[in-house]
Design an enzyme around this catalytic site. Structure first.
Site, PDB file in Angstrom:
ATOM      1  N   CYS A  19       0.865  -1.183   0.000  1.00 39.60           N
ATOM      2  CA  CYS A  19       0.000   0.000   0.000  1.00 39.60           C
ATOM      3  C   CYS A  19       0.901   1.233   0.000  1.00 39.60           C
ATOM      4  CB  CYS A  19      -0.983  -0.016   1.177  1.00 39.60           C
ATOM      5  SG  CYS A  19      -0.252   0.198   2.810  1.00 39.60           S
ATOM      6  N   ARG A  25      -3.492  -0.734   5.318  1.00 40.62           N
ATOM      7  CA  ARG A  25      -4.021  -1.780   4.443  1.00 40.62           C
ATOM      8  C   ARG A  25      -3.095  -2.964   4.253  1.00 40.62           C
ATOM      9  NH1 ARG A  25      -5.238   1.858  -0.624  1.00 40.62           N
ATOM     10  NH2 ARG A  25      -3.351   2.826   0.191  1.00 40.62           N
ATOM     11  N   ASP A 138      -8.014   3.556   0.985  1.00 40.56           N
ATOM     12  CA  ASP A 138      -7.166   3.910   2.121  1.00 40.56           C
ATOM     13  C   ASP A 138      -8.036   4.453   3.256  1.00 40.56           C
ATOM     14  OD1 ASP A 138      -5.197   4.731   3.870  1.00 40.56           O
ATOM     15  OD2 ASP A 138      -4.043   5.802   2.347  1.00 40.56           O
TER      16      ASP A 138
END
EC number: 3.1.3.48
Length: 185
Positions: A19, A25, A138
Site C-alpha cells: 500500500c 491496508r 485507504d
C-alpha cells in the site's frame, strides 16, 4: 485468475502486499492472509510480507486503529513498516497492490524488470464478484468504519487467494476451508 509460477519451485511461494505507507491496508492484508494460509495448511509453503511505496512511516508500527481491529478479531498485530525496494520485486512471486495508484508506483519501480509480467496485480482481484480492477480504499484519513470495511475486503481477497494457493499446492486443506469457506473468527 491463475497464479504466476514460483521463481524457485523448491522454495516457498513469496507474496508481497503493498500500500502507500505500510501501516494500514498492507499490514492488515499480510496478517489476514497469513492466518488464512495457516488455516489452509500452507504455513511454510507460502510466505507473506508487506511494504509501502512511500517512506513516511518506515520503522513505525501498524496504525493503532488497524491494530485494534485486528486484535479484536484474533489476528496478530506485530509489524514494522518498510518501503518496497526494487530488489523486492525480484524476490517475490506475486506482488499485490491495494489500489491502482500503488500498482502504478510498482510498475514505475519495475521498469527494466522484464520478468515481472503478471506478477504485479491488485490484491482485491482475488475476491469474488469485485469487477475488473477492484481496489481497497485507504482508511487512514477516515474513521473506524473505514477500517472495518477494509478488513472485510481484505478478508474476502485473502480467502480467494488462499483457495487458489491451496489448489496449487494441494495442501490437504481441512473440510472447513475447502472451497473458500472458513469458520468465523
Amino acid at each position: 485468475m491463475s497464479l504466476p509460477e514460483p521463481r524457485d519451485p523448491a522454495g516457498p511461494y513469496r507474496i508481497s502486499v503493498v500500500c502507500l505507507g505500510n501501516i494500514c491496508r498492507s499490514p492488515m492484508a499480510e496478517k489476514v492472509l497469513t492466518a488464512e494460509l495457516d488455516r489452509a495448511g500452507l504455513t511454510g509453503t507460502v510466505e507473506v510480507t508487506s511494504s509501502g511505496t512511500g517512506g513516511w512511516h518506515i520503522g513505525s508500527g501498524m496504525d493503532e486503529r488497524a491494530a485494534a481491529l485486528l486484535r479484536a478479531q484474533g489476528y496478530a498485530t506485530d509489524h514494522t513498516a518498510r518501503r518496497v525496494e526494487p530488489t523486492h520485486l525480484a524476490e517475490h512471486d506475486l506482488i499485490l497492490a491495494m489500489d491502482r495508484d500503488n500498482l502504478e508506483n510498482l510498475r514505475r519501480l519495475a521498469r527494466g524488470h522484464t520478468d515481472l509480467g503478471d506478477r504485479l496485480r491488485l490484491f482485491r482481484a482475488f475476491a469474488s464478484d469485485t469487477g475488473p480492477e477492484p481496489e481497497v480504499p485507504d482508511p487512514y484519513y477516515g474513521g473506524e468504519h473505514g477500517f472495518a470495511t477494509v478488513l472485510d475486503m481484505v478478508r474476502a481477497a485473502a480467502v480467494g487467494l488462499t483457495t487458489e494457493l491451496a489448489a496449487r499446492y494441494d495442501s490437504g486443506q481441512d473440510e472447513e476451508y475447502r472451497g473458500g469457506r472458513t469458520h468465523s473468527r
